[in-house]
Design an enzyme around this catalytic site. Structure first.
Site, PDB file in Angstrom:
ATOM      1  N   ARG A   1      26.522  35.718  -7.944  1.00 53.29           N
ATOM      2  CA  ARG A   1      25.241  35.292  -8.517  1.00 53.29           C
ATOM      3  C   ARG A   1      24.288  34.887  -7.403  1.00 53.29           C
ATOM      4  O   ARG A   1      24.699  34.734  -6.243  1.00 53.29           O
ATOM      5  CB  ARG A   1      25.439  34.129  -9.494  1.00 53.29           C
ATOM      6  CG  ARG A   1      25.907  32.862  -8.821  1.00 53.29           C
ATOM      7  CD  ARG A   1      25.943  31.660  -9.756  1.00 53.29           C
ATOM      8  NE  ARG A   1      26.389  30.476  -9.039  1.00 53.29           N
ATOM      9  CZ  ARG A   1      26.422  29.256  -9.549  1.00 53.29           C
ATOM     10  NH1 ARG A   1      26.063  29.039 -10.797  1.00 53.29           N
ATOM     11  NH2 ARG A   1      26.828  28.239  -8.827  1.00 53.29           N
TER      12      ARG A   1
ATOM     13  N   ASN B   1      19.846  23.373  -9.519  1.00 57.36           N
ATOM     14  CA  ASN B   1      20.356  24.746  -9.528  1.00 57.36           C
ATOM     15  C   ASN B   1      19.279  25.601 -10.178  1.00 57.36           C
ATOM     16  O   ASN B   1      19.113  25.587 -11.401  1.00 57.36           O
ATOM     17  CB  ASN B   1      21.672  24.797 -10.318  1.00 57.36           C
ATOM     18  CG  ASN B   1      22.368  26.141 -10.195  1.00 57.36           C
ATOM     19  OD1 ASN B   1      21.919  27.016  -9.459  1.00 57.36           O
ATOM     20  ND2 ASN B   1      23.470  26.300 -10.919  1.00 57.36           N
TER      21      ASN B   1
ATOM     22  N   VAL C   1      27.853  24.661  -7.008  1.00 54.08           N
ATOM     23  CA  VAL C   1      26.960  23.780  -6.249  1.00 54.08           C
ATOM     24  C   VAL C   1      27.736  22.533  -5.834  1.00 54.08           C
ATOM     25  O   VAL C   1      27.636  22.059  -4.694  1.00 54.08           O
ATOM     26  CB  VAL C   1      25.714  23.399  -7.094  1.00 54.08           C
ATOM     27  CG1 VAL C   1      24.847  22.388  -6.364  1.00 54.08           C
ATOM     28  CG2 VAL C   1      24.911  24.647  -7.452  1.00 54.08           C
ATOM     29  N   GLN C   2      28.545  22.016  -6.759  1.00 55.75           N
ATOM     30  CA  GLN C   2      29.305  20.788  -6.497  1.00 55.75           C
ATOM     31  C   GLN C   2      30.155  20.920  -5.229  1.00 55.75           C
ATOM     32  O   GLN C   2      30.154  20.043  -4.367  1.00 55.75           O
ATOM     33  CB  GLN C   2      30.235  20.478  -7.696  1.00 55.75           C
ATOM     34  CG  GLN C   2      29.550  19.922  -8.926  1.00 55.75           C
ATOM     35  CD  GLN C   2      29.099  21.004  -9.920  1.00 55.75           C
ATOM     36  OE1 GLN C   2      28.799  22.116  -9.517  1.00 55.75           O
ATOM     37  NE2 GLN C   2      29.029  20.658 -11.199  1.00 55.75           N
TER      38      GLN C   2
ATOM     39  N   LYS D   1       0.852  -1.197   0.000  1.00 57.00           N
ATOM     40  CA  LYS D   1       0.000   0.000   0.000  1.00 57.00           C
ATOM     41  C   LYS D   1       0.884   1.240   0.000  1.00 57.00           C
ATOM     42  O   LYS D   1       1.870   1.315   0.751  1.00 57.00           O
ATOM     43  CB  LYS D   1      -0.885  -0.012   1.257  1.00 57.00           C
ATOM     44  CG  LYS D   1      -2.219   0.665   1.073  1.00 57.00           C
ATOM     45  CD  LYS D   1      -3.129  -0.062   0.092  1.00 57.00           C
ATOM     46  CE  LYS D   1      -4.597  -0.016   0.461  1.00 57.00           C
ATOM     47  NZ  LYS D   1      -5.398  -0.861  -0.447  1.00 57.00           N
TER      48      LYS D   1
ATOM     49  N   PHE E   1      30.608  31.374 -10.061  1.00 55.00           N
ATOM     50  CA  PHE E   1      30.812  30.213 -10.945  1.00 55.00           C
ATOM     51  C   PHE E   1      31.669  30.666 -12.126  1.00 55.00           C
ATOM     52  O   PHE E   1      31.198  31.365 -13.018  1.00 55.00           O
ATOM     53  CB  PHE E   1      29.467  29.644 -11.423  1.00 55.00           C
ATOM     54  CG  PHE E   1      29.629  28.354 -12.183  1.00 55.00           C
ATOM     55  CD1 PHE E   1      30.193  27.242 -11.572  1.00 55.00           C
ATOM     56  CD2 PHE E   1      29.226  28.255 -13.509  1.00 55.00           C
ATOM     57  CE1 PHE E   1      30.362  26.047 -12.265  1.00 55.00           C
ATOM     58  CE2 PHE E   1      29.389  27.061 -14.217  1.00 55.00           C
ATOM     59  CZ  PHE E   1      29.953  25.961 -13.584  1.00 55.00           C
TER      60      PHE E   1
ATOM     61  N   HIS F   1      17.861  28.627 -11.579  1.00 58.55           N
ATOM     62  CA  HIS F   1      18.518  29.810 -12.130  1.00 58.55           C
ATOM     63  C   HIS F   1      17.653  31.068 -12.019  1.00 58.55           C
ATOM     64  O   HIS F   1      16.431  31.012 -12.170  1.00 58.55           O
ATOM     65  CB  HIS F   1      18.867  29.567 -13.605  1.00 58.55           C
ATOM     66  CG  HIS F   1      19.670  28.317 -13.825  1.00 58.55           C
ATOM     67  ND1 HIS F   1      20.902  28.106 -13.243  1.00 58.55           N
ATOM     68  CD2 HIS F   1      19.416  27.200 -14.547  1.00 58.55           C
ATOM     69  CE1 HIS F   1      21.364  26.925 -13.615  1.00 58.55           C
ATOM     70  NE2 HIS F   1      20.477  26.348 -14.399  1.00 58.55           N
TER      71      HIS F   1
ATOM     72  N   THR G   1      -3.411  -5.832   0.314  1.00 61.38           N
ATOM     73  CA  THR G   1      -2.878  -4.482   0.564  1.00 61.38           C
ATOM     74  C   THR G   1      -3.765  -3.743   1.565  1.00 61.38           C
ATOM     75  O   THR G   1      -3.287  -2.873   2.298  1.00 61.38           O
ATOM     76  CB  THR G   1      -2.724  -3.657  -0.738  1.00 61.38           C
ATOM     77  OG1 THR G   1      -4.004  -3.331  -1.251  1.00 61.38           O
ATOM     78  CG2 THR G   1      -1.913  -4.406  -1.776  1.00 61.38           C
ATOM     79  N   ASP G   2      -5.030  -4.123   1.631  1.00 66.62           N
ATOM     80  CA  ASP G   2      -5.916  -3.512   2.634  1.00 66.62           C
ATOM     81  C   ASP G   2      -5.466  -3.896   4.053  1.00 66.62           C
ATOM     82  O   ASP G   2      -5.501  -3.068   4.966  1.00 66.62           O
ATOM     83  CB  ASP G   2      -7.360  -3.954   2.387  1.00 66.62           C
ATOM     84  CG  ASP G   2      -8.336  -3.132   3.213  1.00 66.62           C
ATOM     85  OD1 ASP G   2      -8.413  -1.914   2.985  1.00 66.62           O
ATOM     86  OD2 ASP G   2      -8.979  -3.707   4.117  1.00 66.62           O
TER      87      ASP G   2
HETATM   88  O1  LIG Z   1      27.350  25.509  -9.580  1.00 68.80           O
HETATM   89  C1  LIG Z   1      27.228  25.259 -10.783  1.00 68.80           C
HETATM   90  N1  LIG Z   1      27.667  24.082 -11.271  1.00 68.80           N
HETATM   91  C2  LIG Z   1      27.564  23.739 -12.601  1.00 68.80           C
HETATM   92  O2  LIG Z   1      27.968  22.631 -13.023  1.00 68.80           O
HETATM   93  C3  LIG Z   1      26.983  24.697 -13.458  1.00 68.80           C
HETATM   94  N2  LIG Z   1      26.729  24.704 -14.789  1.00 68.80           N
HETATM   95  C4  LIG Z   1      26.138  25.897 -15.072  1.00 68.80           C
HETATM   96  O3  LIG Z   1      25.720  26.254 -16.232  1.00 68.80           O
HETATM   97  N3  LIG Z   1      26.022  26.652 -13.960  1.00 68.80           N
HETATM   98  C5  LIG Z   1      26.531  25.932 -12.921  1.00 68.80           C
HETATM   99  N4  LIG Z   1      26.673  26.184 -11.608  1.00 68.80           N
END
Ligand SMILES: O=c1[nH]c(=O)c2[nH]c(=O)[nH]c2[nH]1
Length: 296
Positions: A177, A255, A228-229, A11, A160, A257, A58-59
């Site tokens: 940014r 991400n 971000v990575q 369920k 970035f 934008h 499942t009930d």
């Molecule tokens: O932090 C980011 N990682 C990316 O891999 C990436 N690629 C992108 O176009 N902007 C960003 N920003």
């Protein structure tokens, strides 16, 4: 010839609410969850030979979700998921695995005139605390805990630059940014042999959740983000440091934008680079950055 390669059933979307009434103080506490429970085992003949004798309806699975919420604490959700899953193995010899997912929805206590109200709550965001438990005869209890849907944005403190530039590149480098994402963070626990082992030292689950949430927010806010990575990797490292019984931590971060808008066509308005104030938030496409970090 065909053969059944994999099967599980149960369920989904079982909504459960539990209240705890503290008679001594008159304070009530509430938990609302959405539960999914899918069973695996010697159930092949139900698919291949219309043999329903192996099917726990499942009930009935739904009923069991309610009964176990009555019999056991539902907090932390890791413990409830372990008890619920263990029940199916203890009760039905032909069931070998119970896959439990618990999504806990936020009900945050309302403060009135600076005082916590004894029985009133509000939804302060769509963020959820999630648990996935795979309770199996062979492997014990595998638990993953998560935060999902925590929306965050920082208006500066993110750059970035230095990425690959070639004939496919249009994106400009930026040293300032907007960074915004919906946090999806998951931490995987060492395997527990039984529900009793999950129960022993049960504080670990709330502690790890609070640590993961605090580290996510603090790192997001304070890191001078290069990407971000890199920011998500720092979050993973720190959670691993804080939660000794966690084996790995992963994030999946969109991400989201926010594009600058050139308004110079109107009276020569300056609205790009250091003069940017009005942006266009994008629904998609969005970046999607994922990682999993384990102990070396
Ligand atoms: O932090 C980011 N990682 C990316 O891999 C990436 N690629 C992108 O176009 N902007 C960003 N920003």
């Amino acid at each position: 010839m065909a053969r059944l390669a994999a099967a599980r059933y149960g369920k989904d979307n079982v909504r459960v609410y539990k209240v705890h009434k503290d008679e001594a103080t008159g304070t009530q506490s509430v938990t609302e969850m959405t539960v999914c429970c899918l069973l695996e085992g010697q159930i092949e003949t139900s698919y291949t030979e219309a043999d329903n004798s192996v099917v726990v309806a499942t009930d009935s699975i739904k009923n069991t979700i309610y009964i176990k919420a009555k019999e056991h604490p539902v907090n932390p959700p890791e413990l409830y998921a372990a008890h619920l899953g263990q029940h199916f193995l203890d009760k039905y010899p032909h069931i070998n695995v119970a896959n439990i997912k618990v999504i806990v929805h936020r009900w945050t206590r309302i403060n009135i005139d600076g005082k916590p109200h004894p029985h009133s709550f509000y939804r302060d965001g769509n963020e959820t605390r999630n648990v996935e438990a795979r309770v199996s005869r062979e492997a014990g209890i595998e638990l993953k805990s998560a935060i999902q849907g925590l929306q965050v944005l920082k208006s500066t403190g993110s750059a970035f630059y230095g990425f690959v530039r070639d004939e496919y590149t249009t994106l400009g480098e930026t040293w300032d940014r907007i960074l915004s994402t919906d946090v999806d963070a998951t931490w995987t626990w060492k395997t527990f042999p039984t529900a009793a082992a999950v129960e022993q030292g049960v504080e670990r689950f709330d502690q790890a959740f609070e640590a993961a949430r605090t580290i996510t927010l603090k790192t997001f806010a304070e890191d001078e983000s290069a990407s971000v990575q890199n920011t998500m990797y720092k979050m993973c490292e720190e959670i691993l440091e804080k939660a000794a019984e966690v084996e790995s931590v992963g994030y999946s971060l969109p991400n989201k934008h926010y594009f600058e808008i050139d308004l110079s066509w109107h009276k020569g308005y300056k609205n790009t680079g250091k003069d940017a104030e009005v942006y266009a938030p994008q629904s998609g496409p969005n970046g999607l950055i994922k990682c999993e970090v384990a102990r070396s």
